[in-house]
Design an enzyme around this catalytic site. Structure first.
Site, PDB file in Angstrom:
ATOM      1  N   HIS A   3      23.136  31.325 -29.013  1.00 31.80           N
ATOM      2  CA  HIS A   3      22.315  31.105 -30.202  1.00 31.80           C
ATOM      3  C   HIS A   3      22.016  29.624 -30.335  1.00 31.80           C
ATOM      4  CE1 HIS A   3      22.575  29.521 -34.412  1.00 31.80           C
ATOM      5  NE2 HIS A   3      21.554  30.340 -34.577  1.00 31.80           N
ATOM      6  N   ARG A  24       9.890  36.352 -43.323  1.00 33.24           N
ATOM      7  CA  ARG A  24       9.444  37.521 -42.557  1.00 33.24           C
ATOM      8  C   ARG A  24      10.669  38.261 -42.030  1.00 33.24           C
ATOM      9  NH1 ARG A  24       7.830  38.535 -37.039  1.00 33.24           N
ATOM     10  NH2 ARG A  24       6.103  40.050 -36.923  1.00 33.24           N
TER      11      ARG A  24
END
Length: 403
Positions: free
Chosen positions: A213, A363
């Protein structure tokens, strides 16, 4: 979106059982009270390079009538065929350092292209799907997501440019070092902000190929405060000394070039941040994590962030190449799924990026892109003492230095 194999009893988030839906609903409900985890402001002294005249000008300032609401709306995104050359426009959002905004977005776009190309080459089969969108009040983003590849179960790299506003208490609650991120705004006024960032999660299929990540971001507020944040971290399922020395060593080299204290500070910060507090263990084996960075010239911090971002492939790619074809057993695959369950727990309860996106009307598909397609929860799972799984977990309970 699941390619789960029944023999492994894997759970798909796309077609979860009613028990799983209750589980995830409980986690999402937790987010509504996690006011202190939206972002991690704080930081050292205010820069005088761009904001030296701001304080007098904005003392007691109120958010303009055209400032976006605290939540800019789940349905405020308009899909477009192709993103414009830049999502940063000089007239949008609060006053601030427009050249830095534009430069940071350009850096993120270039890195998104470079990293997704490298991951496609490693996978050798799947490619990234790109979605682009804009918002009426300015900003937008581009998501690139790969699913069901030969090597990667799921991988995503998301660019976002956000113009929004936040309650002062949310900023103050998240302050670590005593700096008032809403300084210059009238009491009780929401604080308009600008944010740009590139975030990514890679979930390989093989249990011996770690998840990775990263997130690199730049913030400004209408009160005249700016800061950088970011980091890259790795989440394996099994201990491999050489892999960890390579990953952490790559970032130590980057940090040492910019500040001899960076690696020690930011590695320790990652070990503190990526903790699943209700289990008293880390999500993985860390890396570097930093936030609140505004204690020196903005261009110097930009260059550090840029080199960190451009080192992602060097730090991670060789590890996946090394392990993508390793043989594994059903038990080892099940252990990977259990560790992915831990990954989900951290991301839905503690991750500031997730909470920030949910609180500001981000979103949703991009926000939850970080979750793996499959994960597993077993009641009271405890690795057998002396097993490779127990060895891995010991390092999650007591983080170690790898370089």
């Amino acid at each position: 979106h699941s390619d789960a194999n029944d023999v492994f009893s894997l759970f798909s988030f796309a077609a979860a059982s009613s028990t799983m839906r209750v589980f995830i609903a409980a986690f999402l409900a937790t987010l509504s009270i996690a006011n202190g985890f939206a972002i991690r402001p704080g930081g050292a002294s205010r820069s005088s390079l761009y904001m030296s005249t701001k304080e007098a000008k904005t003392e007691g300032k109120k958010a303009g009538k055209d400032a976006p609401p605290v939540s800019i709306g789940w349905d405020s995104h308009q899909a477009i065929e192709k993103a414009p050359d830049s999502l940063v426009r000089e007239g949008d959002g609060p006053d601030g350092n427009y050249p830095m905004r534009a430069k940071f977005e350009k850096m993120c776009r270039e890195a998104q292209i470079k990293i997704t190309k490298a991951i496609e080459d490693i996978d050798g089969e799947a490619s990234f799907q790109e979605d682009a969108w804009v918002r009426a009040n300015g900003g937008g983003g581009m998501s690139r997501v790969m699913a069901n590849g030969k090597v990667f179960e799921k991988a995503g790299v998301n660019l976002s440019v956000v113009y929004g506003s936040m309650p002062q208490e949310a900023l103050q609650a998240a302050t670590e070092r005593g700096v008032d991120r809403s300084k210059g705004m009238a009491p009780g006024e929401r604080v308009p902000f600008f944010a740009c960032g590139l975030s990514s999660v890679m979930h390989p299929k093989n249990p011996f190929a770690p998840t990775m990540h990263f997130n690199y971001r730049y913030f400004e507020t209408d009160g005249g405060v700016w800061w950088f944040g970011g980091g890259t971290d790795i989440t394996p399922c099994y201990v491999n000394e050489d892999d960890m020395k390579h990953f952490h060593g790559t970032y130590k080299e980057v940090c040492d070039k910019h500040d001899p204290n960076y690696f020690k500070e930011f590695k320790a910060w990652a070990d503190r941040y990526f903790v699943i507090q209700h289990r008293n263990e880390t999500r993985g084996y860390g890396g570097i994590f930093f936030d609140d960075q505004n204690d020196r010239d903005a261009d110097k911090i930009f260059e550090f962030s840029k080199e960190c971002l451009n080192s992602v492939v060097k730090a991670y790619g060789p590890i996946v190449e090394k392990h993508k074809d390793d043989p594994f057993t059903e038990k080892q695959k099940e252990w990977q799924q259990i560790r992915r369950g831990r990954y989900v727990e951290f991301n839905l309860v503690y991750d500031r990026g997730t909470v920030f996106g949910l609180k500001t009307g981000g979103r949703i598909e991009s926000i939850l892109m970080s979750l793996p397609e499959t994960a597993r929860w077993e009641y009271d799972n405890k690795p057998e003492p002396g097993s490779p799984e127990a060895e891995f977990l010991e390092n999650c309970k007591h983080p170690r230095d790898w370089v």
